[in-house]
Design a protein around this motif. Structure first.
Motif, PDB file in Angstrom:
ATOM      1  N   LYS A  98     -33.342  -4.749  21.060  1.00 49.13           N
ATOM      2  CA  LYS A  98     -34.373  -3.689  20.831  1.00 49.13           C
ATOM      3  C   LYS A  98     -34.184  -2.524  21.947  1.00 49.13           C
ATOM      4  O   LYS A  98     -34.610  -1.477  21.493  1.00 49.13           O
ATOM      5  CB  LYS A  98     -35.813  -4.615  21.600  1.00 49.13           C
ATOM      6  N   ARG A  99     -33.443  -2.729  22.916  1.00 46.35           N
ATOM      7  CA  ARG A  99     -33.523  -1.429  23.950  1.00 46.35           C
ATOM      8  C   ARG A  99     -32.270  -0.526  23.186  1.00 46.35           C
ATOM      9  O   ARG A  99     -32.510   0.594  23.139  1.00 46.35           O
ATOM     10  CB  ARG A  99     -32.779  -1.908  25.223  1.00 46.35           C
ATOM     11  N   ILE A 100     -31.318  -1.280  22.433  1.00 46.85           N
ATOM     12  CA  ILE A 100     -30.354  -0.393  21.819  1.00 46.85           C
ATOM     13  C   ILE A 100     -31.130   0.122  20.725  1.00 46.85           C
ATOM     14  O   ILE A 100     -30.714   1.629  20.116  1.00 46.85           O
ATOM     15  CB  ILE A 100     -29.308  -1.240  21.370  1.00 46.85           C
ATOM     16  N   THR A 101     -32.186  -0.475  19.932  1.00 44.31           N
ATOM     17  CA  THR A 101     -32.785   0.397  18.631  1.00 44.31           C
ATOM     18  C   THR A 101     -33.565   1.590  19.103  1.00 44.31           C
ATOM     19  O   THR A 101     -33.764   2.454  18.277  1.00 44.31           O
ATOM     20  CB  THR A 101     -33.803  -0.863  17.681  1.00 44.31           C
ATOM     21  N   ALA A 102     -33.770   1.394  20.234  1.00 40.36           N
ATOM     22  CA  ALA A 102     -34.790   2.524  20.813  1.00 40.36           C
ATOM     23  C   ALA A 102     -34.042   4.109  20.633  1.00 40.36           C
ATOM     24  O   ALA A 102     -34.836   5.085  20.336  1.00 40.36           O
ATOM     25  CB  ALA A 102     -35.294   2.336  22.110  1.00 40.36           C
ATOM     26  N   TYR A 103     -32.786   4.044  20.719  1.00 45.36           N
ATOM     27  CA  TYR A 103     -32.037   5.297  20.552  1.00 45.36           C
ATOM     28  C   TYR A 103     -32.039   5.950  19.265  1.00 45.36           C
ATOM     29  O   TYR A 103     -31.664   5.391  18.316  1.00 45.36           O
ATOM     30  CB  TYR A 103     -30.446   5.181  21.159  1.00 45.36           C
ATOM     31  N   PRO A 104     -32.443   7.102  19.055  1.00 45.57           N
ATOM     32  CA  PRO A 104     -32.469   7.655  17.594  1.00 45.57           C
ATOM     33  C   PRO A 104     -30.901   7.933  16.868  1.00 45.57           C
ATOM     34  O   PRO A 104     -31.028   7.802  15.798  1.00 45.57           O
ATOM     35  CB  PRO A 104     -32.937   9.044  17.714  1.00 45.57           C
ATOM     36  N   GLU A 105     -29.832   8.018  18.010  1.00 47.52           N
ATOM     37  CA  GLU A 105     -28.548   8.005  17.260  1.00 47.52           C
ATOM     38  C   GLU A 105     -28.223   6.803  16.711  1.00 47.52           C
ATOM     39  O   GLU A 105     -27.349   6.836  15.763  1.00 47.52           O
ATOM     40  CB  GLU A 105     -27.414   8.226  18.551  1.00 47.52           C
ATOM     41  N   VAL A 106     -28.929   5.716  16.886  1.00 45.45           N
ATOM     42  CA  VAL A 106     -28.644   4.376  16.525  1.00 45.45           C
ATOM     43  C   VAL A 106     -29.176   4.159  15.073  1.00 45.45           C
ATOM     44  O   VAL A 106     -30.485   4.210  15.132  1.00 45.45           O
ATOM     45  CB  VAL A 106     -28.999   3.187  17.382  1.00 45.45           C
ATOM     46  N   ARG A 107     -28.324   4.033  14.240  1.00 41.50           N
ATOM     47  CA  ARG A 107     -29.031   3.796  12.875  1.00 41.50           C
ATOM     48  C   ARG A 107     -29.126   2.362  12.243  1.00 41.50           C
ATOM     49  O   ARG A 107     -30.053   2.122  11.641  1.00 41.50           O
ATOM     50  CB  ARG A 107     -27.927   4.705  11.742  1.00 41.50           C
ATOM     51  N   SER A 108     -28.421   1.716  12.770  1.00 41.81           N
ATOM     52  CA  SER A 108     -28.592   0.192  12.492  1.00 41.81           C
ATOM     53  C   SER A 108     -28.181  -0.833  13.711  1.00 41.81           C
ATOM     54  O   SER A 108     -27.146  -0.424  14.388  1.00 41.81           O
ATOM     55  CB  SER A 108     -27.894  -0.364  11.222  1.00 41.81           C
ATOM     56  N   GLY A 141     -23.392  10.745  14.542  1.00 38.96           N
ATOM     57  CA  GLY A 141     -23.588  11.772  15.630  1.00 38.96           C
ATOM     58  C   GLY A 141     -22.863  12.961  15.143  1.00 38.96           C
ATOM     59  O   GLY A 141     -22.675  13.105  13.751  1.00 38.96           O
ATOM     60  N   THR A 142     -23.070  14.346  15.822  1.00 39.79           N
ATOM     61  CA  THR A 142     -22.241  15.557  15.069  1.00 39.79           C
ATOM     62  C   THR A 142     -21.046  15.645  15.274  1.00 39.79           C
ATOM     63  O   THR A 142     -20.367  16.440  14.581  1.00 39.79           O
ATOM     64  CB  THR A 142     -23.160  16.678  15.649  1.00 39.79           C
ATOM     65  N   ASN A 143     -20.301  14.979  16.479  1.00 36.18           N
ATOM     66  CA  ASN A 143     -18.872  14.934  16.593  1.00 36.18           C
ATOM     67  C   ASN A 143     -18.317  13.782  17.194  1.00 36.18           C
ATOM     68  O   ASN A 143     -19.175  12.958  17.864  1.00 36.18           O
ATOM     69  CB  ASN A 143     -18.371  16.152  17.205  1.00 36.18           C
ATOM     70  N   LEU A 144     -17.385  13.519  17.415  1.00 34.25           N
ATOM     71  CA  LEU A 144     -16.556  12.518  17.772  1.00 34.25           C
ATOM     72  C   LEU A 144     -16.911  12.219  19.444  1.00 34.25           C
ATOM     73  O   LEU A 144     -17.190  11.223  19.904  1.00 34.25           O
ATOM     74  CB  LEU A 144     -15.085  12.535  17.867  1.00 34.25           C
ATOM     75  N   LYS A 145     -17.185  13.417  20.120  1.00 37.79           N
ATOM     76  CA  LYS A 145     -17.246  13.315  21.410  1.00 37.79           C
ATOM     77  C   LYS A 145     -18.429  12.886  21.824  1.00 37.79           C
ATOM     78  O   LYS A 145     -18.968  12.053  22.522  1.00 37.79           O
ATOM     79  CB  LYS A 145     -17.076  14.760  21.871  1.00 37.79           C
TER      80      LYS A 145
END
Lengths: 165, 395
Positions: free
Chosen positions: A87-97, A113-117
């Protein structure tokens, strides 16, 4: 939960093409448009149909999308197992699944994300620092061949002869 | 100079070339055309079937097979026909693997026809029966079928055409182009007419797996008294999406099969071994997974079939509900156009290709054949175009 044949037929058709109208679906399965619309509404209300989205071939769009799949090993928490960490991981918007998996690791996390970095930084700063996360292994996606049952890239040509009996 | 007119066999020269050729030429140029004119599945052969042929090639097993086909495939065919349709054929003596069911039509007719013999052929029907009868020196006798009967063959119509020269009846159900099927009661009626005669039924059951609305295919060979007077033709093209593999088979009474094998042996030798390997795999895996590949394709066809019938009716085109194959056969006579004029105009104005009913016989006048072996989204687009077309032509 038991589902009627009609519900299953409608789900099949909508999974193939979410823009199919109740009128057409009705014709396809031999029902009235009203009944089909009613059934779809019920599926939506019951959160069986969660959302209608679009499958995009992002490689054709000029943006710098980077996608990574991250294997996360976790030490399960008392009473909560993996749920709390997931659940904590899902809270980040970068996380898609986020998926709980069997096998050599526990959670599979897909990140955009927008780049590798910035993907790598996200893992280093946010993911691996969560209490209970033992280790991560990040795999960057290089090319999609098939997504959700659809072959990506060149449209398959119909190679049949144009007229045949 | 060679005078080719004197060289050529007049019987062949006299066979009319198909009027559909022109659509082929137009369609080849028209890049954005939607083709609902194709009589073959739009699905690819399931991969595990193709893979079986690849394995065969890798193993170097690429030699001739016996004339009748590999024992393994004939055994599978025998089991399949027994389990699916309740008809029993001995793999050793009653089954021969052919190059598609098409070769079976040729073998059956050549084995039984002498010049002057009559063959009753439903009209409309698949395009090859009549020319093959003619090539054998036989006389094709069309049996008109009608929309009001859902294009079924009626026993009284059959009885009326029988003469002492009648040798055979072509029995192509589920039917191309109409989508008609013959149910058990219909078959009983036909059997009633034929029992006790010296007339053979050549039953082309190539679409046997493609029936809809809970109406399973019934083979006429399974009806009392018909087994001994039926040559059953079938194949893998439509049911397993294997058109290009060219594998079919014929089954029948041993004395007939022996003679058909003779022709096959001297003209073809054997069906291609890769196709036979693929067909064997198709039947084995179908039995293992309860015909899931077939059902999957059939579910999709059925959705398109219902969509077409319902939308065409909504637009005002009468369309009986076809229960087999992958064609709908709407009645376009209300537009005042002939079948051919309708198809020409629809193609030129809307870039959608259908086939005039008349390509399949005179009784096809007033109808067009629409194939739903096409991507659902193309069918939807074609239906929108049909709506516009009918509006413009006051249909």
């Amino acid at each position: 939960m038991e589902h009627s044949t009609m519900e299953l037929q409608i789900l099949d058709i909508l999974c193939e093409d979410a823009r199919m109208t109740p009128e057409k679906i009705a014709a396809m399965i031999g029902e009235t448009p009203e009944k089909v619309a009613e059934c779809i509404e019920k599926l939506e209300n019951d959160d069986i149909i969660i959302k209608y989205r679009t499958l995009v071939d992002w490689e054709k769009v000029d943006d710098n999308k980077v996608e990574a799949w991250i294997e996360v090993r976790v030490s399960p928490q008392k009473n909560e197992g993996f749920d709390m960490i997931a659940k904590r991981i899902t809270a980040y918007p970068e996380v898609r699944s986020v998926y709980l998996m069997s096998g050599g690791y526990d959670l599979m996390v897909r990140i955009e994300g927008t780049n590798l970095k910035n993907v790598a930084m996200f893992v280093a700063k946010h993911l691996s620092t969560i209490d209970g996360v033992i280790s991560t292994a990040t795999h960057f996606l290089l090319k999609s061949y098939k997504r959700d049952g659809v072959i990506i890239g060149e449209h398959k040509k119909d190679t049949r002869e144009v007229v045949a009996w | 100079m060679v005078n080719y007119d004197r060289i050529l066999n007049q019987r062949i020269v006299d066979i009319k070339p198909s009027g559909i050729r022109k659509y082929f030429d137009i369609l080849s140029e028209m890049k954005d055309a939607i083709s609902l004119s194709i009589g073959e599945p739009d699905f690819d052969t399931p991969w595990h079937i193709s893979d079986a042929a690849i394995t065969r090639i890798e193993n170097g097993a690429t030699h001739y097979t016996g004339n009748r086909g590999t024992p393994a495939l004939r055994r599978q065919i025998s089991m399949y026909l027994s389990e699916r349709y309740g008809v029993e054929y001995d793999p050793a003596t009653q089954i021969t693997v052919t190059i598609g069911a098409s070769e079976g039509i040729d073998l059956a007719l050549r084995a039984i026809l002498s010049p002057g013999d009559e063959v009753i052929i439903p009209d409309p029907a698949y395009v090859s029966y009549l020319p093959v009868v003619t090539m054998c020196g036989g006389k094709a006798v069309p049996l008109r079928t009608f929309e009001k009967d859902e294009f079924r063959m009626r026993p009284d119509a059959l009885r009326a055409l029988i003469t002492d020269k009648t040798k055979a009846v072509i029995f192509p159900y589920p039917n191309n182009p109409t989508g008609a099927i013959m149910e058990k009661e219909d078959l009983e009626g036909i059997a009633e007419v034929l029992r006790g005669t010296q007339i053979m039924v050549i039953s082309d059951e190539i679409y046997s797996e493609l029936t809809y609305g809970g109406k399973d295919h019934v083979s006429i060979a399974s009806i009392d008294g018909m087994y001994e007077r039926t040559i059953l033709l079938n194949g893998f093209s439509k049911s397993f999406a294997m058109t290009g593999w060219r594998v079919g088979y014929l089954c029948g009474p041993k004395p007939l099969v022996d003679q058909m094998v003779k022709i096959h042996q001297f003209t073809i030798l054997c069906a291609p071994v890769m196709g036979q390997a693929a067909a064997t795999a198709a039947l084995i895996s179908a039995r293992d997974d309860d015909y899931e590949d077939v059902h999957r394709m059939k579910r999709t066809y059925d959705i398109r079939r219902r969509l077409l019938v319902s939308e065409l009716r909504r637009m005002g085109l009468p369309c009986f509900e076809p229960r087999g194959a992958f064609y709908v056969f709407p009645n376009i006579s209300g537009t005042g156009m002939t079948s051919e004029k309708f198809c020409d105009a629809f193609l030129m104005e809307e870039h959608v290709a259908c086939i005039p009913g008349t390509a399949f016989g005179e009784s096809g006048e007033g109808f067009i054949r629409i194939s739903y072996a096409a991507a659902t989204k193309n069918i939807e687009k074609a239906l929108e175009k049909m709506q516009a077309f009918l509006k413009r032509h006051g249909g």
